[in-house]
Design a protein around this motif. Structure first.
Motif, PDB file in Angstrom:
ATOM      1  N   GLU A   1       0.834  -1.218   0.000  1.00 40.26           N
ATOM      2  CA  GLU A   1       0.000   0.000   0.000  1.00 40.26           C
ATOM      3  C   GLU A   1       0.863   1.260   0.000  1.00 40.26           C
ATOM      4  O   GLU A   1       1.128   1.827  -1.028  1.00 40.26           O
ATOM      5  CB  GLU A   1      -0.937  -0.012   1.209  1.00 40.26           C
ATOM      6  N   ASP A   2       1.308   1.699   1.176  1.00 41.89           N
ATOM      7  CA  ASP A   2       2.032   2.968   1.261  1.00 41.89           C
ATOM      8  C   ASP A   2       3.509   2.732   1.598  1.00 41.89           C
ATOM      9  O   ASP A   2       3.877   1.723   2.199  1.00 41.89           O
ATOM     10  CB  ASP A   2       1.419   3.851   2.356  1.00 41.89           C
ATOM     11  N   ILE A   3       4.324   3.718   1.215  1.00 47.50           N
ATOM     12  CA  ILE A   3       5.758   3.658   1.513  1.00 47.50           C
ATOM     13  C   ILE A   3       6.159   4.927   2.257  1.00 47.50           C
ATOM     14  O   ILE A   3       5.652   6.014   1.962  1.00 47.50           O
ATOM     15  CB  ILE A   3       6.610   3.564   0.224  1.00 47.50           C
ATOM     16  N   MET A   4       7.066   4.778   3.195  1.00 46.22           N
ATOM     17  CA  MET A   4       7.637   5.950   3.847  1.00 46.22           C
ATOM     18  C   MET A   4       9.119   5.703   4.127  1.00 46.22           C
ATOM     19  O   MET A   4       9.495   4.619   4.568  1.00 46.22           O
ATOM     20  CB  MET A   4       6.912   6.221   5.167  1.00 46.22           C
TER      21      MET A   4
ATOM     22  N   MET B   1      13.344   2.072   4.480  1.00 42.74           N
ATOM     23  CA  MET B   1      12.131   2.221   3.662  1.00 42.74           C
ATOM     24  C   MET B   1      11.069   1.317   4.288  1.00 42.74           C
ATOM     25  O   MET B   1      11.277   0.106   4.400  1.00 42.74           O
ATOM     26  CB  MET B   1      12.412   1.794   2.214  1.00 42.74           C
ATOM     27  N   PHE B   2       9.991   1.937   4.741  1.00 41.93           N
ATOM     28  CA  PHE B   2       8.905   1.185   5.380  1.00 41.93           C
ATOM     29  C   PHE B   2       7.750   1.028   4.385  1.00 41.93           C
ATOM     30  O   PHE B   2       7.347   2.011   3.762  1.00 41.93           O
ATOM     31  CB  PHE B   2       8.397   1.925   6.616  1.00 41.93           C
ATOM     32  N   VAL B   3       7.231  -0.175   4.286  1.00 42.37           N
ATOM     33  CA  VAL B   3       6.125  -0.427   3.348  1.00 42.37           C
ATOM     34  C   VAL B   3       5.013  -1.166   4.088  1.00 42.37           C
ATOM     35  O   VAL B   3       5.275  -2.154   4.782  1.00 42.37           O
ATOM     36  CB  VAL B   3       6.594  -1.306   2.158  1.00 42.37           C
ATOM     37  N   THR B   4       3.786  -0.669   3.947  1.00 37.87           N
ATOM     38  CA  THR B   4       2.672  -1.404   4.552  1.00 37.87           C
ATOM     39  C   THR B   4       2.163  -2.438   3.549  1.00 37.87           C
ATOM     40  O   THR B   4       1.971  -2.145   2.375  1.00 37.87           O
ATOM     41  CB  THR B   4       1.522  -0.462   4.940  1.00 37.87           C
ATOM     42  N   PHE B   5       1.979  -3.658   4.051  1.00 33.11           N
ATOM     43  CA  PHE B   5       1.417  -4.736   3.228  1.00 33.11           C
ATOM     44  C   PHE B   5       0.064  -5.122   3.816  1.00 33.11           C
ATOM     45  O   PHE B   5      -0.012  -5.756   4.873  1.00 33.11           O
ATOM     46  CB  PHE B   5       2.363  -5.950   3.208  1.00 33.11           C
ATOM     47  N   MET B   6      -0.978  -4.740   3.107  1.00 33.47           N
ATOM     48  CA  MET B   6      -2.324  -4.933   3.665  1.00 33.47           C
ATOM     49  C   MET B   6      -2.704  -6.412   3.729  1.00 33.47           C
ATOM     50  O   MET B   6      -3.536  -6.820   4.530  1.00 33.47           O
ATOM     51  CB  MET B   6      -3.351  -4.152   2.833  1.00 33.47           C
ATOM     52  N   GLY B   7      -2.060  -7.227   2.881  1.00 33.31           N
ATOM     53  CA  GLY B   7      -2.356  -8.660   2.896  1.00 33.31           C
ATOM     54  C   GLY B   7      -1.377  -9.457   3.731  1.00 33.31           C
ATOM     55  O   GLY B   7      -1.529 -10.684   3.859  1.00 33.31           O
TER      56      GLY B   7
ATOM     57  N   SER C   1       1.241  -6.556   7.505  1.00 33.90           N
ATOM     58  CA  SER C   1       2.597  -6.394   8.028  1.00 33.90           C
ATOM     59  C   SER C   1       3.188  -5.075   7.548  1.00 33.90           C
ATOM     60  O   SER C   1       2.658  -4.429   6.648  1.00 33.90           O
ATOM     61  CB  SER C   1       3.494  -7.548   7.553  1.00 33.90           C
ATOM     62  N   VAL C   2       4.293  -4.732   8.193  1.00 30.98           N
ATOM     63  CA  VAL C   2       5.080  -3.586   7.740  1.00 30.98           C
ATOM     64  C   VAL C   2       6.454  -4.123   7.354  1.00 30.98           C
ATOM     65  O   VAL C   2       7.136  -4.731   8.184  1.00 30.98           O
ATOM     66  CB  VAL C   2       5.222  -2.515   8.842  1.00 30.98           C
ATOM     67  N   GLY C   3       6.815  -3.945   6.103  1.00 32.06           N
ATOM     68  CA  GLY C   3       8.128  -4.383   5.651  1.00 32.06           C
ATOM     69  C   GLY C   3       9.146  -3.284   5.899  1.00 32.06           C
ATOM     70  O   GLY C   3       8.892  -2.120   5.590  1.00 32.06           O
ATOM     71  N   VAL C   4      10.270  -3.663   6.490  1.00 35.41           N
ATOM     72  CA  VAL C   4      11.351  -2.700   6.716  1.00 35.41           C
ATOM     73  C   VAL C   4      12.470  -3.071   5.736  1.00 35.41           C
ATOM     74  O   VAL C   4      12.995  -4.185   5.793  1.00 35.41           O
ATOM     75  CB  VAL C   4      11.872  -2.763   8.170  1.00 35.41           C
ATOM     76  N   PHE C   5      12.780  -2.158   4.833  1.00 37.71           N
ATOM     77  CA  PHE C   5      13.739  -2.455   3.774  1.00 37.71           C
ATOM     78  C   PHE C   5      14.969  -1.562   3.895  1.00 37.71           C
ATOM     79  O   PHE C   5      14.887  -0.425   4.362  1.00 37.71           O
ATOM     80  CB  PHE C   5      13.111  -2.211   2.393  1.00 37.71           C
ATOM     81  N   ASP C   6      16.102  -2.106   3.455  1.00 38.02           N
ATOM     82  CA  ASP C   6      17.307  -1.293   3.294  1.00 38.02           C
ATOM     83  C   ASP C   6      17.059  -0.390   2.081  1.00 38.02           C
ATOM     84  O   ASP C   6      16.840  -0.897   0.976  1.00 38.02           O
ATOM     85  CB  ASP C   6      18.503  -2.228   3.045  1.00 38.02           C
TER      86      ASP C   6
END
Lengths: 375, 438
Positions: free
Chosen positions: B134-137, B147-153, B164-169
């Motif tokens: 969904e969204d990235i911040m 880089m934080f990404v919300t995964f609605m599924g 979940s919230v994905g935390v990415f490099d």
């Protein structure tokens, strides 16, 4: 009646011959293969009458490396613009055919489609095409008579063929166009920092520290330390913005009495006295010595200048005057007051702007040497 | 003899014309201003035989090319379209995605021989099985940027309470951590993450909104969850709901951590739009002890005649909130936040008013373009298998362009009529303002 018919016939035949000859001789250059530029560099334009074509670039590249362009047939453009030094020459003041040191340091040729479209350190010409012929005719640089050059080029079968394919006639306009087309292709986009931006590598801690300082304007109230670099080198990967004279500044090299005219020589405006073109920082580690007159031999000396060597004058950049990393800095003695570690970090970051591929890219290299190798 | 003369004259005419053409000067072509160009994510509509794509479009009402797609980059291998576009702080372009095989992607933009932008490719990133991005911040925590990404599924659409919230490099796009805490797997009263969508952060506190299960029927959220960015774990779940105007849970959708970097000297707090509550809430944040107070309702759509509030966007002095029903964007003084003090007349868009961009026309007129589609799903009337009646009604498939000063509508582009596609998202070619979703 018969005379009228004969006249019509004669006119028709003449026109057919002229038209056929024109269209037969008109070059059909092809759009430059494999061109791609980074999106983030921003929009660019090429002159409508000098698009980037394979034929124009090939011709321009050959001319760039051909000593035939100088009066004594010994110096090519590449004499002062050497690929291994990011198209500079490593000299404080370059020397051309007259062997007299020139007034200015040779600027790098890179990413020329971006940044101020005012060329030379004082911005005295507004297009690459206009710029291209000036070093050729300058008595101290290449000292070539253009009419003689055209005759010399016409005598070379390969140039007849290359001009014919790219533009048609061998004339000074087309020489300028070809040199400009080649220079426009000198795009550097694969430095360590480019790779960092693309996410393929990471910077070292020191480089990253330097990057942060580079992009920060010091703000003592917010405890933000900065090198104040980005205020002038805003588009440091290219050559700055292309808005009017935004890319020109007085960076405190000289006091009022010693200020050279700089941009004022072009605009006549007193407020432009001592302003020179802010260079691209791309490949900066390869392009020493530094400043328009090559007065600094090392990047460390450049950092020392900004840190403690700024000289006051009426046109000194206000962004330099007010940048200080300590509270209540002395405005009469502008200084960044960076620590040794901070200066070193900024220099480390500047080294990440070196594009090793650019300086060995065979598309930009001497075609004569390549031909010898092939033979 | 007459025909002979005619042929001769004709030859003279043709040759003369050819020579004049050859000698005429080509006009100097001015490049199109890119400030009025936008990137749009387009959804292929199954009944209209079109493919999902990313496109570059001209949006200057003063341009002859207004509404023209300058490049349409097809995503032919994706069953579902890309969903939201974001530029990273270093200028890399990302998109979240609704396809379970491409929930997060990086898009490559370059420039062609004429200097024009060109979409050159896309690369679906490894999300370690997290789906429906969904969204990235991008946000820095403990001196490190992520880089934080919300995964609605979350880990899969079969999870009834996933998310979940994905935390990415942010450099390598590698997953650093997946933050998840399914309600069914934590103790009662403990914080959980479910159907996260909106995301915003201030210092070491991040807030995410629990919206709706991606299948739009398994479940609807009514909470926001606070994440401690020091430990990258959820620490509090706060219910944001009272009345249920349409009988569903409130479905918080977008959140905005109002903070001093956005509004000078503001006391930090969180704004929350509830999609099915039709409300905007404010949750004060005590910076000293890092606690959140009880949510306060500051806008009630039922009273105001609006529903399905969605996005927060900002310019340097205004906050804009889109309401899919009846299709308006309300504007507020940024300096008055967290109070919602009107700063101008409503921007009357169309049903589904959702994402927006701000940009100038070639003459310098300030404009706003509003994308009018809630979810782009189809309508049974079109025999569209993606039909969901409620959603279909709030899909106008259009972009409306308005004068930013007066709110007056200037132009409309209906993508379904013009291109047989829906429009999923819009982003200015050079990125949006400083708030942009979060």
């Amino acid at each position: 009646m018969k005379i009228k018919q004969a006249c019509y016939l004669l006119l028709a035949v003449t026109l057919m011959i002229v038209t056929a000859e024109y269209y037969q001789s008109k070059p059909r250059p092809t759009a430059l293969n494999g061109f791609s530029a980074p999106f983030v560099y921003g929009q660019f334009t090429t002159p409508q009458n000098n698009p980037l074509t394979n034929e124009a670039v090939a011709l321009g590249r050959r001319l760039f490396y051909d000593p035939l362009l100088s009066g004594n047939n010994k110096l090519a453009c590449s004499h002062c613009h050497q690929q291994k030094l990011a198209f500079t020459d490593g000299m404080k003041n370059s020397m051309g055919v007259s062997l007299k040191p020139l007034s200015f340091n040779t600027p790098s040729l890179v990413n020329l489609m971006w940044g101020p479209q005012h060329f030379f350190w004082d911005g005295r010409v507004n297009s690459l095409e206009e710029q291209a012929l000036l070093p050729i005719i300058n008595v101290d640089e290449m000292d070539q008579n253009l009419d003689e050059l055209i005759d010399e080029l016409k005598a070379v079968e390969q140039y007849q063929r290359l001009f014919s394919k790219a533009y048609g006639a061998i004339n000074k306009q087309n020489i300028a166009k070809a040199l400009s087309a080649f220079q426009r292709t000198l795009i550097s986009a694969n430095s360590k920092y480019d790779q960092f931006l693309a996410g393929t590598i990471k910077l070292t801690d020191e480089e990253e520290f330097g990057r942060k300082l580079f992009v920060a304007h010091p703000d003592v109230k917010a405890s933000l330390r900065g090198g104040n670099c980005i205020d002038c080198h805003s588009q440091f990967l290219t050559s700055g913005f292309n808005t009017k004279y935004d890319g020109f500044t007085n960076n405190g090299l000289d006091n009022e009495e010693q200020l050279l005219p700089g941009l004022q020589a072009v605009t006549g405006k007193p407020e432009h006295k001592g302003l020179f073109k802010v260079p691209s920082l791309r490949n900066i580690a390869l392009t020493a010595p530094y400043m328009h007159d090559g007065r600094f031999n090392t990047l460390a000396q450049v950092m020392d200048h900004y840190n403690e060597g700024i000289k006051l004058s009426s046109t000194l950049s206000p962004l330099i005057v007010e940048a200080n990393n300590i509270v209540n800095g002395n405005k009469k003695k502008p200084s960044l007051n960076l620590s040794m570690e901070e200066k070193k970090a900024i220099v480390a970051f500047l080294h990440t702007l070196t594009d090793e591929q650019f300086i060995i890219n065979t598309k930009f290299s001497d075609p004569f040497l390549q031909e010898i190798k092939i033979e | 003899m007459k025909s002979y003369l005619s042929i001769t004259k004709y030859t003279i005419l043709v040759c003369t014309a050819l020579l004049i053409t050859a000698c005429s000067k080509e006009p100097v072509k001015q490049p199109d201003s890119e400030k009025s160009q936008a990137l749009v994510l387009l959804r292929g509509l199954p009944t209209l035989d079109t493919k999902h794509s990313v496109a570059i479009i001209e949006l200057d009402p003063e341009s002859a090319k207004f509404g023209e797609i300058l490049q349409d980059y097809e995503l032919s291998n994706l069953a579902e379209p890309l969903h939201h576009l974001y530029y990273s702080p270093t200028g890399r372009l990302y998109a979240t995605g609704l396809d379970i095989n491409c929930s997060l992607a990086e898009i490559k933009l370059v420039r062609d021989l004429n200097g024009a932008p060109l979409i050159k490719g896309h690369h679906c990133l490894d999300t370690q099985g997290q789906v429906i991005g969904e969204d990235i911040m991008w946000h820095t925590s403990n001196g490190k940027e992520y880089m934080f990404v919300t995964f609605m599924g979350g880990g899969g659409l079969d999870q009834a309470d996933g998310g979940s919230v994905g935390v990415f490099d942010p450099q390598t796009n590698d997953v650093v951590k997946i933050i998840s805490a399914r309600k069914s797997q934590v103790d009662a009263g403990k914080p959980y993450i479910m159907y996260p969508h909106g995301i915003s952060a201030y210092k070491d506190r991040m807030v995410i909104a629990s919206t709706i299960h991606p299948d739009l029927k398994t479940g609807v959220g009514s909470t926001i969850t606070i994440i401690d960015l020091n430990s990258l774990s959820p620490i509090e779940t706060i219910t944001v709901e009272d009345a249920k105007p349409v009988g569903f849970p409130s479905s918080p959708v977008e959140v905005l951590f109002v903070r001093p970097s956005i509004v000078e000297n503001v006391k930090p707090g969180v704004l929350v739009n509830t999609m099915f509550g039709f409300e905007t809430w404010y949750i004060p944040f005590n910076e000293a002890d890092k606690t959140f107070a009880e949510p306060v309702k500051i806008y009630n759509g039922v009273d105001e005649g609006t529903g399905v509030p969605l996005e927060f966007y900002g310019t340097k002095d205004e906050l804009f909130i889109s309401h899919a029903i009846p299709g308006v964007v309300k504007r507020y003084k940024l300096s008055s936040l967290p109070e919602l003090v009107s700063s101008g007349p409503d921007i009357k868009a169309e049903l589904g008013a959702h994402h927006m961009i701000f940009y100038p026309s070639s003459s310098g007129r300030k404009l706003i373009a509003v994308q009018n589609n809630l979810l782009n799903l189809g309508n049974q009337a079109d025999n569209d298998p993606t039909d969901i009646d409620f959603i279909a009604k709030v899909n106008d498939h259009s972009l409306t362009i308005h004068d930013l000063t007066s709110s007056k509508r200037l132009k409309t582009i209906n993508f379904k009529e013009k291109y047989n596609k829906g429009i999923e998202n819009i982003e200015a070619l050079f990125g949006s303002g400083f708030i942009h979703h979060h």
